[in-house]
Design a protein around this motif. Structure first.
Motif, mmCIF file in Angstrom:
data_model
loop_
_atom_site.group_PDB
_atom_site.id
_atom_site.type_symbol
_atom_site.label_atom_id
_atom_site.label_comp_id
_atom_site.label_asym_id
_atom_site.label_seq_id
_atom_site.Cartn_x
_atom_site.Cartn_y
_atom_site.Cartn_z
ATOM 1 N N GLU A 53 99.476 7.584 -35.507
ATOM 2 C CA GLU A 53 100.343 7.351 -34.344
ATOM 3 C C GLU A 53 101.706 7.952 -34.584
ATOM 4 O OE1 GLU A 53 101.253 3.687 -32.523
ATOM 5 O OE2 GLU A 53 99.149 3.153 -32.214
ATOM 6 N N ALA A 54 102.343 8.368 -33.511
ATOM 7 C CA ALA A 54 103.733 8.813 -33.564
ATOM 8 C C ALA A 54 104.328 8.548 -32.194
ATOM 9 C CB ALA A 54 103.792 10.303 -33.870
ATOM 10 N N ARG A 91 102.948 6.685 -21.817
ATOM 11 C CA ARG A 91 102.496 6.017 -23.042
ATOM 12 C C ARG A 91 101.109 6.542 -23.392
ATOM 13 N NH1 ARG A 91 107.185 4.627 -22.527
ATOM 14 N NH2 ARG A 91 108.058 2.578 -23.013
ATOM 15 N N PRO A 92 100.924 6.934 -24.683
ATOM 16 C CA PRO A 92 99.596 7.401 -25.090
ATOM 17 C C PRO A 92 98.642 6.246 -25.433
ATOM 18 C CG PRO A 92 101.234 7.776 -26.849
ATOM 19 C CD PRO A 92 101.929 7.050 -25.747
ATOM 20 N N LEU A 123 92.227 0.344 -24.147
ATOM 21 C CA LEU A 123 92.333 -1.034 -24.636
ATOM 22 C C LEU A 123 93.761 -1.235 -25.130
ATOM 23 C CD1 LEU A 123 90.156 -3.329 -25.400
ATOM 24 C CD2 LEU A 123 90.378 -2.442 -27.721
ATOM 25 N N PHE A 124 94.407 -2.305 -24.718
ATOM 26 C CA PHE A 124 95.788 -2.514 -25.161
ATOM 27 C C PHE A 124 96.158 -3.986 -25.090
ATOM 28 C CE2 PHE A 124 97.857 -3.410 -21.101
ATOM 29 C CZ PHE A 124 96.914 -2.939 -20.202
ATOM 30 N N PHE A 169 102.899 -5.206 -25.563
ATOM 31 C CA PHE A 169 103.755 -4.995 -26.728
ATOM 32 C C PHE A 169 105.212 -4.924 -26.299
ATOM 33 C CE2 PHE A 169 105.143 -3.281 -30.649
ATOM 34 C CZ PHE A 169 104.205 -3.714 -31.556
ATOM 35 N N GLY A 170 105.490 -3.995 -25.401
ATOM 36 C CA GLY A 170 106.861 -3.793 -24.924
ATOM 37 C C GLY A 170 106.820 -3.450 -23.452
ATOM 38 N N MET A 171 107.792 -2.668 -23.046
ATOM 39 C CA MET A 171 108.006 -2.386 -21.641
ATOM 40 C C MET A 171 106.777 -1.743 -20.957
ATOM 41 S SD MET A 171 110.766 0.273 -20.224
ATOM 42 C CE MET A 171 111.628 0.280 -21.782
ATOM 43 N N GLY A 172 106.230 -0.701 -21.586
ATOM 44 C CA GLY A 172 105.148 0.059 -20.954
ATOM 45 C C GLY A 172 103.893 -0.770 -20.777
ATOM 46 N N THR A 173 103.496 -1.470 -21.814
ATOM 47 C CA THR A 173 102.250 -2.237 -21.725
ATOM 48 C C THR A 173 102.420 -3.482 -20.854
ATOM 49 O OG1 THR A 173 102.813 -3.085 -23.919
ATOM 50 C CG2 THR A 173 101.101 -1.405 -23.811
ATOM 51 N N SER A 217 94.451 5.607 -26.836
ATOM 52 C CA SER A 217 93.153 6.139 -27.248
ATOM 53 C C SER A 217 92.144 5.929 -26.139
ATOM 54 C CB SER A 217 92.629 5.385 -28.477
ATOM 55 O OG SER A 217 93.549 5.464 -29.522
HETATM 56 C C1 FAD Z 1 97.695 8.742 -30.151
HETATM 57 C C2 FAD Z 1 98.088 7.332 -29.801
HETATM 58 C C3 FAD Z 1 97.121 6.447 -29.362
HETATM 59 C C4 FAD Z 1 97.485 5.144 -29.038
HETATM 60 N N1 FAD Z 1 96.498 4.304 -28.618
HETATM 61 C C5 FAD Z 1 96.836 3.042 -28.261
HETATM 62 C C6 FAD Z 1 95.817 2.157 -27.787
HETATM 63 O O1 FAD Z 1 94.641 2.515 -27.686
HETATM 64 N N2 FAD Z 1 96.200 0.908 -27.439
HETATM 65 C C7 FAD Z 1 97.525 0.494 -27.527
HETATM 66 O O2 FAD Z 1 97.808 -0.656 -27.177
HETATM 67 N N3 FAD Z 1 98.480 1.298 -27.980
HETATM 68 C C8 FAD Z 1 98.176 2.565 -28.334
HETATM 69 N N4 FAD Z 1 99.152 3.411 -28.770
HETATM 70 C C9 FAD Z 1 100.537 2.928 -28.758
HETATM 71 C C10 FAD Z 1 101.048 2.946 -27.320
HETATM 72 O O3 FAD Z 1 101.242 4.275 -26.886
HETATM 73 C C11 FAD Z 1 102.377 2.238 -27.155
HETATM 74 O O4 FAD Z 1 103.321 2.721 -28.037
HETATM 75 C C12 FAD Z 1 102.270 0.766 -27.399
HETATM 76 O O5 FAD Z 1 101.238 0.240 -26.620
HETATM 77 C C13 FAD Z 1 103.583 0.059 -27.033
HETATM 78 O O6 FAD Z 1 104.062 0.528 -25.783
HETATM 79 P P1 FAD Z 1 105.099 -0.313 -24.936
HETATM 80 O O7 FAD Z 1 105.636 0.577 -23.882
HETATM 81 O O8 FAD Z 1 104.491 -1.588 -24.538
HETATM 82 O O9 FAD Z 1 106.234 -0.645 -25.975
HETATM 83 P P2 FAD Z 1 107.723 0.017 -26.086
HETATM 84 O O10 FAD Z 1 108.510 -0.600 -24.963
HETATM 85 O O11 FAD Z 1 107.572 1.460 -26.136
HETATM 86 O O12 FAD Z 1 108.127 -0.582 -27.425
HETATM 87 C C14 FAD Z 1 108.530 -1.943 -27.637
HETATM 88 C C15 FAD Z 1 108.931 -2.089 -29.076
HETATM 89 O O13 FAD Z 1 107.787 -1.947 -29.906
HETATM 90 C C16 FAD Z 1 107.956 -0.877 -30.812
HETATM 91 N N5 FAD Z 1 106.671 -0.208 -30.836
HETATM 92 C C17 FAD Z 1 106.159 0.557 -29.863
HETATM 93 N N6 FAD Z 1 104.921 0.959 -30.181
HETATM 94 C C18 FAD Z 1 104.651 0.426 -31.385
HETATM 95 C C19 FAD Z 1 103.536 0.470 -32.248
HETATM 96 N N7 FAD Z 1 102.434 1.165 -31.924
HETATM 97 N N8 FAD Z 1 103.596 -0.210 -33.442
HETATM 98 C C20 FAD Z 1 104.717 -0.902 -33.757
HETATM 99 N N9 FAD Z 1 105.811 -0.982 -32.971
HETATM 100 C C21 FAD Z 1 105.783 -0.322 -31.813
HETATM 101 C C22 FAD Z 1 109.042 -0.010 -30.249
HETATM 102 O O14 FAD Z 1 109.743 0.687 -31.270
HETATM 103 C C23 FAD Z 1 109.920 -1.034 -29.556
HETATM 104 O O15 FAD Z 1 110.795 -1.643 -30.469
HETATM 105 C C24 FAD Z 1 98.827 4.710 -29.141
HETATM 106 C C25 FAD Z 1 99.800 5.598 -29.586
HETATM 107 C C26 FAD Z 1 99.441 6.900 -29.925
HETATM 108 C C27 FAD Z 1 100.486 7.836 -30.398
#
Ligand code: FAD
Ligand code: FES
Length: 253
Positions: free
Chosen positions: A213-214, A52-53, A67-68, A71-75, A55
């Motif tokens: 973001e992507a 997971r990326p 900082l996070f 949200f989902g599985m990774g966090t 900032s």
């Molecule tokens: C360059 C870059 C920098 C980032 N910096 C940060 C940061 O500083 N802090 C941070 O918390 N996150 C950041 N993110 C987003 C982070 O990488 C994760 O995608 C996010 O934290 C969710 O991960 P997860 O594994 O908890 O959720 P997942 O299990 O991957 O997703 C759970 C659900 O949420 C949806 N989802 C996932 N990410 C997002 C999103 N960003 N917006 C809306 N829906 C989403 C998915 O489609 C899925 O349905 C960044 C992403 C990028 C590309």
């Protein structure tokens, strides 16, 4: 760019459900520039599989922080980590904000977790640049202002600050004539917010960089999984390698 098993040296809850995780890595901390990110293997097992990326939020000598919120599985997995453990981190990655300081004031526009890259940026802009921050979120609970300065708030539901979105708040201040010196805008947040900010900046002729973001897999240009169309529609950038920071003149959101 390094791949380093980085010790977790601190873990804090900075505000409602917002986690700050600090890693020790002399190499990543030394090379990091504001706006760059790290790609974290959040678990030492196979689940979740993809990194997971995040900032880079702060850098202090040989440590860096992310900082996070959950949200989902990774966090969710990441939020359970404690100081004393370690994680596999690749970074610093991507292109960051330009900090040429060819301006007198920096205006930071952050939506939700879009606040994350700005403490590091502010630390590198000071002391010669005036900072003004505009912070927005859907509700009061979702506002994140960690280490931002000179802040005006907006919430969609009016529970804190002005009841409007953060770009409307910025635009209101602009109409009042509040930006009287040479200004540069920096934005990070949801895509809809970045679209509105880009429109505002282009219409009013402000230099403006946004962190986008992507969905990412590799994080450094191998998988081709993070395309972003150029503003003239002639090519695609890779968010991980050519971004995540772009000038609003260069990309079509
Ligand atoms: C360059 C870059 C920098 C980032 N910096 C940060 C940061 O500083 N802090 C941070 O918390 N996150 C950041 N993110 C987003 C982070 O990488 C994760 O995608 C996010 O934290 C969710 O991960 P997860 O594994 O908890 O959720 P997942 O299990 O991957 O997703 C759970 C659900 O949420 C949806 N989802 C996932 N990410 C997002 C999103 N960003 N917006 C809306 N829906 C989403 C998915 O489609 C899925 O349905 C960044 C992403 C990028 C590309
Ligand atoms: S994430 Fe693999 S090319 Fe961008």
């Amino acid at each position: 760019m390094y791949q380093i098993i980085s010790p977790i040296v601190d873990r804090k809850i900075v505000s409602d459900q917002i986690h700050l995780l600090t890693f020790k890595s002399k190499e990543i901390a030394k090379d990091a520039k504001p706006g760059q990110f790290v790609n974290v293997r959040v678990s030492n097992g196979l689940y979740p599989y993809l990194r997971r990326p995040f900032s880079i939020c702060e850098v202090n000598y040989d440590t860096f922080s992310i900082l996070f919120s959950v949200f989902g599985m990774g966090t969710k997995v990441l939020a359970e980590k404690k100081a004393g453990g370690s994680l596999d981190v690749i970074g610093p990655l991507g292109k960051g904000f330009s900090i040429d300081k060819d301006f007198e004031s920096a205006i930071i526009v952050a939506g939700g977790l879009g606040s994350a890259p700005f403490p590091f940026l502010i630390s590198r802009l000071k002391p010669d640049v005036n900072i003004k921050s505009f912070v927005g979120a859907r509700t009061k609970e979702l506002l994140i202002s960690y280490k931002l300065e000179n802040i005006s708030f907006a919430t969609d539901d009016g529970s804190y600050g002005k009841k409007m979105n953060v770009v409307e708040l910025l635009s209101d201040e602009f109409q009042k004539g509040s930006f009287d010196s040479k200004v540069k805008l920096y934005g990070c947040g949801p895509t809809l917010m970045l679209k509105a900010l880009s429109k505002f900046a282009l219409e009013n002729n402000f230099d403006c960089e946004i962190s986008t973001e992507a969905a990412m897999a590799c994080g450094f240009g191998i998988c081709q999984g993070c395309p972003m169309e150029s503003s003239n529609g002639e090519k695609y950038f890779l968010v991980c390698k050519d971004g995540p920071v772009f000038n609003v003149r260069d990309v079509k959101l």
